[in-house]
Design an enzyme around this catalytic site. Structure first.
Site, PDB file in Angstrom:
ATOM      1  N   CYS A 112       6.013  12.712   2.584  1.00  0.00           N
ATOM      2  CA  CYS A 112       6.015  11.645   1.540  1.00  0.00           C
ATOM      3  C   CYS A 112       5.335  11.732   0.239  1.00  0.00           C
ATOM      4  CB  CYS A 112       5.959  10.125   1.912  1.00  0.00           C
ATOM      5  SG  CYS A 112       7.093   9.017   0.847  1.00  0.00           S
ATOM      6  N   ASP A 183       2.571   1.892   3.752  1.00  0.00           N
ATOM      7  CA  ASP A 183       3.166   0.855   3.022  1.00  0.00           C
ATOM      8  C   ASP A 183       2.369  -0.671   3.667  1.00  0.00           C
ATOM      9  OD1 ASP A 183       5.037   2.887   2.333  1.00  0.00           O
ATOM     10  OD2 ASP A 183       5.884   1.044   1.292  1.00  0.00           O
TER      11      ASP A 183
HETATM   12  C1  RUB Z   1       6.497   5.724  -0.395  1.00  0.00           C
HETATM   13  C2  RUB Z   1       5.624   5.747   0.852  1.00  0.00           C
HETATM   14  C3  RUB Z   1       4.363   6.250   0.639  1.00  0.00           C
HETATM   15  C4  RUB Z   1       3.390   4.681   0.654  1.00  0.00           C
HETATM   16  C5  RUB Z   1       2.127   5.021   0.211  1.00  0.00           C
HETATM   17  O1  RUB Z   1       7.836   5.394  -0.027  1.00  0.00           O
HETATM   18  O2  RUB Z   1       6.217   5.570   1.921  1.00  0.00           O
HETATM   19  O3  RUB Z   1       3.836   7.106   1.653  1.00  0.00           O
HETATM   20  O4  RUB Z   1       4.051   3.756   0.011  1.00  0.00           O
HETATM   21  O5  RUB Z   1       1.974   5.186  -1.143  1.00  0.00           O
HETATM   22  P1  RUB Z   1       8.972   4.969  -1.385  1.00  0.00           P
HETATM   23  P2  RUB Z   1       0.825   4.851  -2.075  1.00  0.00           P
HETATM   24  O6  RUB Z   1       8.690   6.283  -2.019  1.00  0.00           O
HETATM   25  O7  RUB Z   1      10.141   4.910  -0.702  1.00  0.00           O
HETATM   26  O8  RUB Z   1       8.117   3.811  -2.118  1.00  0.00           O
HETATM   27  O9  RUB Z   1      -0.421   5.440  -1.243  1.00  0.00           O
HETATM   28  O10 RUB Z   1       1.149   5.312  -3.311  1.00  0.00           O
HETATM   29  O11 RUB Z   1       0.603   3.502  -2.087  1.00  0.00           O
END
Ligand code: RUB
Length: 293
Positions: A112, A183
């Site tokens: 991701c 998340d």
């Molecule tokens: C993004 C996702 C990221 C986490 C952490 O999913 O799963 O791994 O949110 O991101 P989406 P961060 O694109 O559906 O929002 O470290 O930037 O908080």
């Protein structure tokens, strides 16, 4: 989906709530109910991301702590600005701790697009260590494309692979570690992150490869894993309207739960923590639930 990644979602939502309150009509005693209504609407936009809930909760606390609309508006703006500053500072601290731990890793696989995880990888590279990052495409929304572009822009050697290549990559390349974002981290240390994270972590476990999760304190919650909703998105992200018969069901869960046993450590702004320690040490950062009314 214009704003991706739980940290950015949290900051954007806190600012949106504060900005809405600047112009929402209010008399004495009516701004807090309006703040709660708007916060619930924002919270429902990305239900798996607890950082969104926590950030909105802090803005609500600021509003609840004041009595006149004027002071409530100012307090909301200050709280939203503080949340932005704290998350930016947390990324820096996490990058420091994570880079110190991963500086000897040559190949890291990520899944991701996590700004928090990327902060670590960019810091490792900036400190002069030879690093290659392999990023999964991350179907269906293909956040892996953002990840490789961002790392490439920072000079990090990167490669993109389809999600289904993870087992092959772990079996054939010398991957030293898996690094993902979060998340939500539930009360038992379970990790909720982009769909596929649990599979990647399980495969890494089978190959004896450590799995690290970069997670700021705003990602933690007292909720049990069964109390964390998994966001389900539309079928249009997977198939075109005429591609398959409309009566064929399409499941599109966009997050999953990774067992705490699969996580070697959470990398937080206070350092590396086991899933159990991470939860215990971070609860003080969570806003009280009764502020939601
Ligand atoms: C993004 C996702 C990221 C986490 C952490 O999913 O799963 O791994 O949110 O991101 P989406 P961060 O694109 O559906 O929002 O470290 O930037 O908080």
């Amino acid at each position: 989906m214009q704003v991706r990644g739980a940290a950015a979602i949290a900051v954007t939502a806190a600012r949106s709530l504060a900005s809405h309150l600047q112009t929402a009509p209010a008399t004495h005693g009516t701004l807090l109910p309006e703040a709660r209504r708007a916060a619930k609407q924002l919270d429902a936009a990305r239900p798996t991301a607890i950082s969104l809930h926590n950030a909105l909760g802090w803005v609500l606390c600021a509003v609840a702590g004041q009595s006149s609309p004027a002071t409530q508006r100012t307090a909301a703006q200050e709280a939203a600005a503080l949340i932005g500053d704290e998350i930016a500072a947390s990324h820096k601290a996490i990058a420091t701790h994570g880079a110190a731990h991963l500086e000897r890793a040559h190949v890291v696989l990520t899944h991701c697009n996590s700004a928090t995880a990327l902060a670590i990888l960019k810091r490792v590279h900036a400190q002069g260590h030879a690093l290659e990052v392999i990023a999964t495409e991350t179907r269906p929304f293909r956040q892996g494309v953002l990840t490789v572009q961002s790392l490439h822009h920072s000079g990090v050697q990167v490669a993109l692979v389809v999600d289904s290549a993870v087992e092959h990559i772990l079996a054939t390349r010398d991957v030293d570690a898996v690094l993902v974002g979060a998340d939500t981290v539930a009360a038992d240390g379970s990790l909720f992150n982009k769909i596929g994270t649990a599979g990647v972590a399980t495969l890494a476990h089978l190959h004896g490869i450590p799995v690290y999760c970069a997670a700021g304190l705003h990602k933690f919650t007292r909720r049990r894993p069964d109390q964390v909703p998994i966001e389900e998105r539309g079928r249009d992200e997977l198939v075109g309207a005429s591609e398959i018969a409309p009566e064929i069901r399409v499941f599109n869960p966009v997050f999953d739960r990774t067992d705490p046993e699969r996580i070697s450590a959470y990398i937080t702004e206070t350092g590396l923590r086991s899933p159990h320690q991470a939860v215990e040490s971070n609860w003080s950062k969570i806003p009280p639930e009764d502020v939601w009314g």
